[in-house]
Design a protein around this motif. Structure first.
Motif, short mmCIF file in Angstrom:
data_model
loop_
_atom_site.label_atom_id
_atom_site.label_comp_id
_atom_site.label_asym_id
_atom_site.label_seq_id
_atom_site.Cartn_x
_atom_site.Cartn_y
_atom_site.Cartn_z
N ASN A 4 -9.25 -7.00 -2.04
CA ASN A 4 -8.41 -7.90 -2.83
C ASN A 4 -7.97 -9.09 -1.97
O ASN A 4 -6.80 -9.43 -1.87
CB ASN A 4 -7.19 -7.15 -3.39
CG ASN A 4 -6.48 -7.91 -4.49
OD1 ASN A 4 -7.04 -8.82 -5.10
ND2 ASN A 4 -5.23 -7.54 -4.76
N GLY A 23 -3.87 -8.13 -8.76
CA GLY A 23 -5.16 -8.77 -8.55
C GLY A 23 -5.00 -10.19 -8.04
O GLY A 23 -4.47 -11.05 -8.75
N ARG A 62 -9.68 -0.19 -7.17
CA ARG A 62 -10.62 -1.32 -7.14
C ARG A 62 -12.03 -0.84 -6.82
O ARG A 62 -13.01 -1.30 -7.42
CB ARG A 62 -10.17 -2.37 -6.12
CG ARG A 62 -8.95 -3.17 -6.55
CD ARG A 62 -8.73 -4.37 -5.64
NE ARG A 62 -8.46 -3.98 -4.25
CZ ARG A 62 -7.27 -3.73 -3.76
NH1 ARG A 62 -6.20 -3.78 -4.54
NH2 ARG A 62 -7.12 -3.41 -2.49
#
Length: 261
Positions: free
Chosen positions: A154, A184, A236
């Motif tokens: 990220n 995010g 993720r």
């Protein structure tokens, strides 16, 4: 890599100067141990600029965590990095990578209508005299691996200056202080593969990474991240495996870092 990590962890740090174009304190150093000396970068926690969306004093630990994830992939995309005490207190110490002056350019400005063969579009950019051009990056397997790593981390700041083509033929990613947020925040110039299927290699690596995040890798990341941040990294990774494709830019968060270079 074990020898490099031992050198960084246990060696004597000598500060030689400061890289003045960085937003946080970045010190150019050498580290010496048992007759071996190597250049390195030292980023003390005391020199970190507070950010509204990351807890104070955590950026150095995030850099160390990014190295651990990179090492677990087997791609060796992040130079050896440790968290240790130094002349100005605890901080991140990373092996210095010298750029290859003869390496081909990885970014370019091209005709706004279509990229040249071997290049992928990022965004249309306004240049001098009100003209526009297409900002592109190379269709390069090394950059593609870095894009996958950034999606796991990220990474909120993959500028063009945050990768280094080295003389050994590798491309190394640097500056991973703003990573692992639970929200995010992926901001990168490596959008050329957005929405495209992941390579078979990437899927295999992500599968191993998912298992490792629940095992030894998760244990190595725990001192640097909150439980929620570690869970978000797991989610993720699982999402990349589930979709089987590179992520798309978010509509809720700027997708291009600023400045981009």
């Amino acid at each position: 890599m074990p020898a490099a990590l031992a050198l960084l962890r246990e060696g004597r740090l000598a500060v030689h100067g400061r890289l003045t174009d960085a937003s946080n304190a970045v010190l150019y150093c050498t580290v010496a141990l048992d007759g071996v000396t190597a250049p390195c970068v030292y980023k003390p926690v005391a020199g970190e600029r507070p950010l509204w969306d990351f807890p104070d004093g955590t950026l150095a630990g995030r850099e160390a965590a990014a190295y651990e994830v990179s090492a677990a992939t087997g791609w060796a995309l992040v130079p050896p990095t440790v968290l240790r005490d130094g002349p100005h207190g605890p901080g991140m110490v990373q092996l210095w990578v010298e750029p290859d002056p003869d390496a081909p350019e990885l970014l370019d400005l091209q005709d706004p209508d279509a990229p040249a063969p071997g290049w992928l579009p990022i965004v249309r950019a306004e240049i001098e005299d009100g003209r526009t051009a297409l900002l592109v990056h190379r269709d390069d397997d090394r950059l593609r691996r870095l894009a996958v790593l950034d999606a796991v981390l990220n990474n909120a700041d993959r500028k063009g200056g945050h990768w280094i083509p080295a003389a050994d033929g590798r491309i190394y990613g640097i500056d991973h202080g703003v990573t692992f947020n639970t929200d995010g925040k992926l901001r990168t110039l490596l959008w050329g593969w957005a929405g495209q299927p992941l390579t078979a290699e990437a899927r295999e690596v992500l599968g191993r990474l998912a298992a490792d995040l629940d095992g030894p890798l998760g244990g190595r990341l725990a001192p640097h991240l909150t439980p929620a941040e570690l869970d978000a990294a797991r989610h993720r990774t699982a999402a990349l495996l589930r979709t089987g494709s590179h992520p798309l830019p978010s509509a809720q968060w700027p997708s291009i870092p600023w400045p981009p270079l």
